[in-house]
Design an enzyme around this catalytic site. Structure first.
Site, PDB file in Angstrom:
ATOM      1  N   CYS A  27       0.820  -1.182   0.033  1.00 47.49           N
ATOM      2  CA  CYS A  27       0.008   0.091   0.025  1.00 47.49           C
ATOM      3  C   CYS A  27       0.848   1.362  -0.058  1.00 47.49           C
ATOM      4  O   CYS A  27       0.354   2.254  -0.310  1.00 47.49           O
ATOM      5  CB  CYS A  27      -0.831   0.020   1.201  1.00 47.49           C
ATOM      6  N   HIS A  79      -2.156  11.332  15.675  1.00 45.21           N
ATOM      7  CA  HIS A  79      -2.707  10.711  14.595  1.00 45.21           C
ATOM      8  C   HIS A  79      -1.737   9.756  14.051  1.00 45.21           C
ATOM      9  O   HIS A  79      -0.666  10.140  13.718  1.00 45.21           O
ATOM     10  CB  HIS A  79      -3.306  11.590  13.376  1.00 45.21           C
ATOM     11  N   HIS A 134      -4.385   4.622  10.059  1.00 45.71           N
ATOM     12  CA  HIS A 134      -5.865   3.787  10.109  1.00 45.71           C
ATOM     13  C   HIS A 134      -5.807   2.436  10.216  1.00 45.71           C
ATOM     14  O   HIS A 134      -4.736   1.726   9.619  1.00 45.71           O
ATOM     15  CB  HIS A 134      -6.628   4.202   8.799  1.00 45.71           C
ATOM     16  N   ASP A 174      -8.311  -6.124   6.110  1.00 42.02           N
ATOM     17  CA  ASP A 174      -7.719  -6.597   4.853  1.00 42.02           C
ATOM     18  C   ASP A 174      -6.302  -7.196   5.150  1.00 42.02           C
ATOM     19  O   ASP A 174      -5.714  -7.317   3.934  1.00 42.02           O
ATOM     20  CB  ASP A 174      -8.139  -5.859   3.749  1.00 42.02           C
ATOM     21  N   ARG A 212      -5.000  -4.843   9.074  1.00 43.27           N
ATOM     22  CA  ARG A 212      -3.809  -4.152   8.915  1.00 43.27           C
ATOM     23  C   ARG A 212      -4.035  -2.761   9.501  1.00 43.27           C
ATOM     24  O   ARG A 212      -4.739  -1.934   9.005  1.00 43.27           O
ATOM     25  CB  ARG A 212      -3.937  -3.995   7.322  1.00 43.27           C
ATOM     26  N   CYS A 236      -2.314   0.492   8.941  1.00 44.87           N
ATOM     27  CA  CYS A 236      -1.624   1.308   7.829  1.00 44.87           C
ATOM     28  C   CYS A 236      -1.218   2.702   8.748  1.00 44.87           C
ATOM     29  O   CYS A 236      -1.971   3.359   9.017  1.00 44.87           O
ATOM     30  CB  CYS A 236      -2.654   1.366   6.950  1.00 44.87           C
TER      31      CYS A 236
END
Length: 143
Positions: free
Chosen positions: A61, A98, A101, A105, A114, A116
């Site tokens: 990704c 932050h 996310h 998947d 996952r 990410c």
């Protein structure tokens, strides 16, 4: 670690944008996407341990992906409905940074999740530096 206000002043522009303004760095153009060295990833603001390289995988990704955090208590998961979609935002517990996310998947053999995560939200502590940097308790992850 120093107080949060002082540490925030030391962040780069992208680190500040990601951690304090819910930004996202460019995919495939970040520090840790393809880093598979042994060590732990910590919150760039607080130094709070977040992820182990043992749980990192290449999701393709463009951002670092992890199957799970070091400890469930280190992360806060919030509903994010920005940009016309519903996602789960991941924030650090101590600094409220932050991070990225969470998606369902990930590889099934690793639990199917996952995380990410933006490289800009992380600092990496190599396994041979864990003790010296005050993270000696995490050496057991690499035995």
């Amino acid at each position: 670690m120093e107080n949060k206000e002082q540490r925030l002043k030391e962040l780069t522009a992208i680190q500040f944008q990601v951690t304090q303004q819910e930004g996202t760095e460019a995919p495939f153009q970040n520090e840790f996407d393809q880093n598979f060295e042994d060590g732990i990833y910590v919150d760039i603001v607080s130094g709070e341990p977040l992820f182990s390289s043992k749980d990192k995988f290449d999701a393709g990704c463009g951002w670092p992906a992890f199957a799970k955090p070091i400890a469930d208590t280190q992360l806060a998961e919030l509903k994010d409905q920005r940009f016309g979609m519903t996602r789960t935002e991941v924030r650090s517990s101590d600094a409220d940074s932050h991070l990225g996310h969470l998606f369902p998947d990930g590889p099934k053999e690793l639990g199917g999740m996952r995380y990410c995560i933006n490289s800009a939200a992380l600092a990496f502590v190599k396994v041979d530096e864990l003790e010296a940097q005050g993270y000696g308790e995490y050496l057991t992850l690499f035995k």
